[in-house]
Every structure is written in structure tokens, then in C-alpha cells.
Design an enzyme around this catalytic site. Structure first.
Site: not given
Ligand code: DGL
Length: 265
Positions: A9-10, A72, A151, A183, A185
Site C-alpha cells: 500500500d502507499s 491500495c 490518520e 480507498c 482508509h
Molecule cells: N492507500 C490509498 C488508496 O487506497 C489512500 C492513501 C493515499 O492517498 O496514498 O487509495
């Protein structure tokens, strides 16, 4: 020899996907990679995101993973096809399982999708829905404030409700009956989103569907582990303390074995 599942993931949010995978596949070893040094990916352009993703997959392959899970949504939206073309092992993303579930649930085929700016701009969800069901109407909305809210630990309460109202009212006006949480989150924002959209709108948490797909894929390939205690390892490119504290909130319990990597793995 046991080989782990690689999830990346990012940053930290992909732990929502890891949690679901660990539930469905309790004997699998998992290697999680969070690119915290480059997070957020959401506002970045596709070529940069692709570059990061490619490097991470190379790293995971070097670590011996048997399958790669792109937790992600942003990477799944802009880079999945390319990654699949580049590497020989199975690579699963989050878009298709979420779309399938949404189409199963929706009665009026008015489907809402929310995600980061890059996810929504890519049209990946919109195209996937249309490719399976031409009659569907898709209403998409980028919700860039949702990630920092989570976050910061502000996913419940007045501010979160206000922000959600602002983002989601245009979708409600289109009478969506299903909303894809596109997403990593957003599963944490579910109670707030539910408050705003009401009971008529079904929420699709793509991480649950993705976990099922990973299980099916491993079963199909005869690579599923049916016994033994799992081991989990975490690699992050920055801020291991932040990863630990937010990670604990997401996973519901503390964990260790975090390795800090260089930002350009
Ligand atoms: N992990 C990213 C997503 O699911 C969200 C956080 C980011 O923008 O890096 O799109």
C-alpha cells in the site's frame, strides 16, 4: 517451503486489507509493505505511482512472495494492468472484487464510488462497472479529506460528519443505493458514512471481497496453507512509530517486526 503473501500500500491504510486477509486465511504468512515515505499517492500522477508500485513489486518478489495483493485503491486504479503485464506471478487488485459486490447488491443500478483524486480521475471503477453492466449509472466523487481525517483519528464526530455530508450529498441526490468505499482508509469511516447516507444505501468494503478473491486464487493454484501459525513481517519506508500507532488502531492489536527500508527500495 512456505512462501508469504505480499501485500502493499502507499502507507498504513492497506492494513485494512491485511486484516481481512488474515481473517480469511489464518495460516498464511504475510509480508506487508507500506510506502510511507511517498504517501499519499492519491494526489500524485499516474507515472509516479506506477514507478513506486513497480519497485515495490520487485522488492516483494525478491522476498519470495507467492502472490501480490495491491491493497491500495490508487495503485489498483492506475497501475494494476501494467504490473500484471510486467511480472509473472499473480497480482490482485481491489477494483474488480468491489465492483462485483456492488453490482450484486444494487437494485436500481445507481452506484456511487468514492476514492482519492487519482482513483476517481483514472475512471477505473467507472469503466469496470460499465464493462460488466452497461445499464449501470456510476456517480464518482473524490474525497481527499477523508484520508487525513482517519490518520488524525478524527473519523468519528461532528467534523467527519460535516465533511462526509459535503462530499456525499451530490451522490445522494442521484439516488444511489450502493456506495463503493474505494480507498484503504474508508472502512474506518463506515459509521460516519452510514450516518450520512442512511440505511437505504449499502456500503461496499472492497477489502472483504479482495480477501475472498485471494483465497480463491491460492486454492485454484494449490498454494494455500491450511496449517501452522502465521508469521507477519512489516516493511515501511518511513515513520515506523506512526505505522505502529495507527496500525494498532486498524488491526485492533499491537504488532512488531517492523523493518525500516530506504525510500527507494
Ligand atoms: N492507500 C490509498 C488508496 O487506497 C489512500 C492513501 C493515499 O492517498 O496514498 O487509495
Amino acid at each position: 517451503m512456505r512462501r508469504p503473501i505480499g501485500i502493499f500500500d502507499s502507507g498504513i491504510g492497506g492494513l485494512t486489507v491485511m486484516k481481512e486477509i488474515a481473517k480469511v486465511l489464518p495460516h498464511e504468512d504475510i509480508l506487508y509493505f507500506g510506502d510511507i515515505a511517498h504517501t499519499p499517492y492519491g494526489p500524485k500522477s499516474p507515472h509516479i505511482i506506477k514507478e513506486f508500485a513497480e519497485r515495490i513489486v520487485r522488492f516483494l518478489i525478491r522476498e519470495g512472495v507467492k502472490i501480490v495483493v495491491v491493497a491500495c485503491n490508487t495503485v489498483s486504479s492506475v497501475a494494476l494492468q501494467e504490473l500484471k503485464g510486467l511480472f509473472p506471478l499473480p497480482i490482485l487488485g481491489v477494483i474488480e472484487p468491489g465492483v462485483k459486490k456492488a453490482l450484486e447488491l444494487s437494485k436500481n443500478l445507481h452506484i456511487g464510488v468514492i476514492g482519492t483524486e487519482a482513483t476517481i480521475r483514472s475512471n477505473a471503477y467507472q469503466k469496470k462497472i460499465k464493462s460488466i453492466q452497461k445499464m449501470a449509472k456510476v456517480y464518482a466523487k473524490a474525497c481527499p479529506l477523508f484520508v487525513p481525517l482517519v490518520e488524525e483519528g478524527w473519523e468519528h464526530g461532528k467534523v467527519a460528519v460535516q465533511v462526509a455530508k459535503k462530499y456525499l450529498s451530490p451522490l445522494l441526490k442521484k439516488e444511489i443505493d450502493t456506495l463503493i468505499l474505494g480507498c484503504t482508509h474508508y472502512p474506518l469511516l463506515q459509521p460516519t458514512i452510514k450516518k450520512v447516507v442512511g440505511r437505504r444505501v449499502r456500503l461496499v468494503d472492497a477489502s472483504k471481497q479482495l480477501a475472498e478473491q485471494v483465497k480463491e486464487e491460492l486454492q485454484k493454484r494449490g498454494k494455500i496453507n491450511m496449517e501452522g501459525a502465521p508469521s507477519y513481517r512489516f516493511f515501511v519506508t518511513d515513520a515506523p512509530e506512526k505505522f505502529l500507532s495507527l496500525g494498532k488502531r486498524i488491526m485492533g492489536s499491537a504488532f512488531s517486526d517492523i523493518v525500516k527500508m530506504s525510500a527507494d527500495v
